[in-house]
Motif scaffolding. Structure first.
Motif, PDB file in Angstrom:
ATOM      1  N   MET A  82       0.830  -1.201   0.000  1.00  0.00           N
ATOM      2  CA  MET A  82       0.000   0.000   0.000  1.00  0.00           C
ATOM      3  C   MET A  82       0.869   1.259   0.000  1.00  0.00           C
ATOM      4  N   SER A  83       1.957   1.233   0.722  1.00  0.00           N
ATOM      5  CA  SER A  83       2.806   2.423   0.814  1.00  0.00           C
ATOM      6  C   SER A  83       3.286   2.882  -0.556  1.00  0.00           C
ATOM      7  N   PHE A  84       3.512   1.944  -1.469  1.00  0.00           N
ATOM      8  CA  PHE A  84       4.026   2.290  -2.790  1.00  0.00           C
ATOM      9  C   PHE A  84       2.972   2.905  -3.707  1.00  0.00           C
ATOM     10  N   LEU A  85       1.709   2.850  -3.320  1.00  0.00           N
ATOM     11  CA  LEU A  85       0.672   3.475  -4.137  1.00  0.00           C
ATOM     12  C   LEU A  85       0.848   4.986  -4.153  1.00  0.00           C
ATOM     13  N   ARG A  86       1.600   5.500  -3.191  1.00  0.00           N
ATOM     14  CA  ARG A  86       1.873   6.943  -3.115  1.00  0.00           C
ATOM     15  C   ARG A  86       3.060   7.335  -3.980  1.00  0.00           C
ATOM     16  N   GLY A  87       3.854   6.354  -4.425  1.00  0.00           N
ATOM     17  CA  GLY A  87       5.032   6.646  -5.246  1.00  0.00           C
ATOM     18  C   GLY A  87       6.246   5.895  -4.725  1.00  0.00           C
ATOM     19  N   SER A 127       3.336  -3.110 -12.031  1.00  0.00           N
ATOM     20  CA  SER A 127       1.937  -3.393 -12.369  1.00  0.00           C
ATOM     21  C   SER A 127       1.504  -4.714 -11.750  1.00  0.00           C
ATOM     22  N   ARG A 128       2.415  -5.660 -11.670  1.00  0.00           N
ATOM     23  CA  ARG A 128       2.119  -6.949 -11.023  1.00  0.00           C
ATOM     24  C   ARG A 128       1.862  -6.750  -9.529  1.00  0.00           C
ATOM     25  N   GLY A 129       2.640  -5.882  -8.889  1.00  0.00           N
ATOM     26  CA  GLY A 129       2.454  -5.584  -7.471  1.00  0.00           C
ATOM     27  C   GLY A 129       1.141  -4.883  -7.212  1.00  0.00           C
ATOM     28  N   ARG A 130       0.791  -3.941  -8.078  1.00  0.00           N
ATOM     29  CA  ARG A 130      -0.493  -3.228  -7.939  1.00  0.00           C
ATOM     30  C   ARG A 130      -1.647  -4.215  -8.088  1.00  0.00           C
ATOM     31  N   ALA A 131      -1.544  -5.128  -9.039  1.00  0.00           N
ATOM     32  CA  ALA A 131      -2.600  -6.133  -9.237  1.00  0.00           C
ATOM     33  C   ALA A 131      -2.722  -7.035  -8.013  1.00  0.00           C
TER      34      ALA A 131
END
Length: 109
Positions: free
Chosen positions: A18-23, A78-82
């Motif tokens: 989740m932390s990486f959704l910010r950048g 993109s794999r991590g976001r999925a």
């Protein structure tokens, strides 16, 4: 699907992704984000954090973007976001099941 072969994410795994959704973030920023987001409920020690980051890199859920001395910066793929979104949907289904069951009368007599 990215997460199907790996099983559900643990709570620390979920919040690190989740932390990486910010950048892009480095380890210190990730730890601070998770502590802030969870009100201190989830604590990431260095061993846990760097084990997860290594595992996520191997699974291609994140990638390293910069190295500056000991400071390493990563970003979600993109794999991590999925995988994150899949886990979020799994958690929603668990919550729906629990709410539905909680509204049902008990089967006990």
């Amino acid at each position: 699907m990215p997460g199907r072969d790996r099983g559900p994410l643990t709570e620390p795994m979920y919040y690190v992704l989740m932390s990486f959704l910010r950048g892009e973030m480095c380890g210190t920023e990730i730890t601070e984000f998770v502590a802030r987001k969870t009100g201190g409920r989830v604590r990431l020690g260095p061993g846990t954090l760097y084990t997860l980051l290594s595992k996520f890199q191997q699974e291609k859920l994140i990638r390293e973007t910069q190295v500056d001395g000991r400071r390493r910066t990563y970003q979600i793929t993109s794999r991590g976001r999925a995988a994150f979104l899949e886990e979020m949907e799994r958690l929603r289904a668990c919550l729906r099941d629990g709410e539905e069951q909680a509204g049902q009368p008990s089967d006990r007599r």
